[in-house]
Design an enzyme around this catalytic site. Structure first.
Site, PDB file in Angstrom:
ATOM      1  N   HIS A  30       0.845  -1.214   0.000  1.00 34.76           N
ATOM      2  CA  HIS A  30       0.000   0.000   0.000  1.00 34.76           C
ATOM      3  C   HIS A  30       0.875   1.257   0.000  1.00 34.76           C
ATOM      4  CE1 HIS A  30      -3.768  -2.119   0.844  1.00 34.76           C
ATOM      5  NE2 HIS A  30      -3.093  -2.852   1.714  1.00 34.76           N
ATOM      6  N   LYS A  31       1.893   1.223   0.871  1.00 28.40           N
ATOM      7  CA  LYS A  31       2.817   2.361   0.916  1.00 28.40           C
ATOM      8  C   LYS A  31       3.482   2.558  -0.444  1.00 28.40           C
ATOM      9  CE  LYS A  31       4.566   2.146   5.723  1.00 28.40           C
ATOM     10  NZ  LYS A  31       5.825   1.998   6.496  1.00 28.40           N
ATOM     11  N   ASP A  87       8.814   5.312   8.292  1.00 26.71           N
ATOM     12  CA  ASP A  87       8.051   4.773   9.396  1.00 26.71           C
ATOM     13  C   ASP A  87       6.919   5.756   9.653  1.00 26.71           C
ATOM     14  OD1 ASP A  87       7.717   2.605  11.090  1.00 26.71           O
ATOM     15  OD2 ASP A  87       8.667   3.601  12.786  1.00 26.71           O
ATOM     16  N   THR A  88       5.725   5.224   9.818  1.00 27.86           N
ATOM     17  CA  THR A  88       4.546   6.068  10.005  1.00 27.86           C
ATOM     18  C   THR A  88       3.821   5.653  11.266  1.00 27.86           C
ATOM     19  OG1 THR A  88       4.244   6.433   7.627  1.00 27.86           O
ATOM     20  CG2 THR A  88       2.311   6.713   9.010  1.00 27.86           C
TER      21      THR A  88
HETATM   22  P1  ITT Z   1       7.211  -1.367   6.468  1.00 23.68           P
HETATM   23  O1  ITT Z   1       7.838  -1.218   7.829  1.00 23.68           O
HETATM   24  O2  ITT Z   1       7.591  -2.633   5.766  1.00 23.68           O
HETATM   25  O3  ITT Z   1       7.397  -0.152   5.613  1.00 23.68           O
HETATM   26  P2  ITT Z   1       4.735  -1.445   7.954  1.00 23.68           P
HETATM   27  O4  ITT Z   1       3.303  -1.706   7.582  1.00 23.68           O
HETATM   28  O5  ITT Z   1       5.342  -2.289   9.025  1.00 23.68           O
HETATM   29  O6  ITT Z   1       5.612  -1.478   6.638  1.00 23.68           O
HETATM   30  P3  ITT Z   1       5.053   0.831   9.653  1.00 23.68           P
HETATM   31  O7  ITT Z   1       6.045   0.169  10.520  1.00 23.68           O
HETATM   32  O8  ITT Z   1       5.312   2.251   9.245  1.00 23.68           O
HETATM   33  O9  ITT Z   1       4.822   0.072   8.302  1.00 23.68           O
HETATM   34  O10 ITT Z   1       3.643   0.618  10.352  1.00 23.68           O
HETATM   35  C1  ITT Z   1       2.813   1.596  10.586  1.00 23.68           C
HETATM   36  C2  ITT Z   1       1.405   1.085  10.704  1.00 23.68           C
HETATM   37  O11 ITT Z   1       0.623   2.266  10.809  1.00 23.68           O
HETATM   38  C3  ITT Z   1       0.870   0.332   9.489  1.00 23.68           C
HETATM   39  O12 ITT Z   1       0.983  -1.051   9.625  1.00 23.68           O
HETATM   40  C4  ITT Z   1      -0.583   0.759   9.471  1.00 23.68           C
HETATM   41  O13 ITT Z   1      -1.335  -0.002  10.384  1.00 23.68           O
HETATM   42  C5  ITT Z   1      -0.489   2.178   9.991  1.00 23.68           C
HETATM   43  N1  ITT Z   1      -0.357   3.139   8.886  1.00 23.68           N
HETATM   44  C6  ITT Z   1       0.773   3.629   8.329  1.00 23.68           C
HETATM   45  N2  ITT Z   1       0.471   4.480   7.352  1.00 23.68           N
HETATM   46  C7  ITT Z   1      -0.862   4.535   7.273  1.00 23.68           C
HETATM   47  C8  ITT Z   1      -1.771   5.209   6.448  1.00 23.68           C
HETATM   48  O14 ITT Z   1      -1.360   6.011   5.472  1.00 23.68           O
HETATM   49  N3  ITT Z   1      -3.064   5.014   6.657  1.00 23.68           N
HETATM   50  C9  ITT Z   1      -3.504   4.202   7.641  1.00 23.68           C
HETATM   51  N4  ITT Z   1      -2.726   3.514   8.454  1.00 23.68           N
HETATM   52  C10 ITT Z   1      -1.401   3.669   8.272  1.00 23.68           C
END
Ligand code: ITT
Length: 216
Positions: A30-31, A87-88
């Site tokens: 998705h990212k 990281d989000t």
């Molecule tokens: P990578 O580390 O592999 O990039 P991840 O899904 O583990 O992927 P994160 O550690 O940044 O990514 O996780 C942040 C979580 O926050 C993610 O799993 C979602 O549940 C949520 N998240 C991040 N961005 C978002 C968005 O744009 N909209 C909604 N939820 C989001």
């Protein structure tokens, strides 16, 4: 930008010559889709899967910045290729910034979007202040040097899921300036508000200021 050495001149006729290649250290498609929609043809973004890298990089730190840095550092060390990670976190005011850096595993290690949302809504039930924000931190490594970018989207959490688009907390997050959740928006509509888009635009602007980088 100078010319490459003569033995690489044939690459000047390749469509990739003018396009910078960057590995995006993520396993979240998705990212990657959201980032690709912003950068268009200006950058060739390669996910870990596309690069043939099967790796789940731990995110052990308690800040978005430290975890983003860790992900890009690991991939740079492994590949020596220019790369970035992000990281989000969803930061909810009434919960002192939770789930924040724990957003992916808020309800446990199975990383279930539904369970994470259920836990969030349950913790917010009695709280009158529903304001929240998404914050993205990008760590970019070019030729071994790291630069950081941030993007923030302010909004609020509603008490039931709405919409089927997006991922993560999108069905319960309404950005300021809209009456619809991210889950009710197409990717293009979400991009009008998105934390990720703001951070990526800063990255692209930064890359445009670099005169000479390894584009291969
Ligand atoms: P990578 O580390 O592999 O990039 P991840 O899904 O583990 O992927 P994160 O550690 O940044 O990514 O996780 C942040 C979580 O926050 C993610 O799993 C979602 O549940 C949520 N998240 C991040 N961005 C978002 C968005 O744009 N909209 C909604 N939820 C989001």
């Amino acid at each position: 930008m100078g010319l490459p050495p003569p033995h690489l001149w044939h690459l000047m006729f390749s469509p990739y010559f003018v396009v910078m290649k960057l590995i995006f250290a993520t396993n979240n498609q998705h990212k990657a889709d959201e980032v690709n929609a912003v950068v268009g043809n200006s950058i060739h973004v390669i996910t870990l899967k596309e690069a043939g890298l099967e790796i789940d990089i731990p995110e052990p730190y308690d800040t978005l910045k430290a975890n983003a840095s860790e992900k890009s550092r690991v991939i740079y060390q492994l590949t020596q290729a220019n790369c970035f990670s992000e990281d989000t976190g969803l930061e909810v005011k009434a919960l002192d910034g939770e789930p924040g850096v724990k957003s992916a595993r808020y309800a446990g290690d199975d990383r279930s979007f539904d369970k994470n949302i259920d836990k969030l809504l349950q913790k917010l039930q009695e709280k009158p202040d529903k304001s929240a924000r998404f914050r993205t931190v990008i760590s970019l490594i070019i030729d071994g040097k790291e630069t950081l970018f941030e993007g923030i989207c302010e909004g609020s959490i509603i008490d039931e899921k709405r919409g089927v688009h997006g991922f993560g907390y999108d069905p319960v997050f309404i950005p300021n300036g809209s009456d619809r959740t991210f889950g009710e928006m197409t990717m293009a509509e979400k991009a009008r508000f998105s934390h990720r888009k703001k951070a990526i635009e800063k990255l692209v602007a930064f890359l445009n200021t670099l005169e000479s980088i390894n584009k291969f």
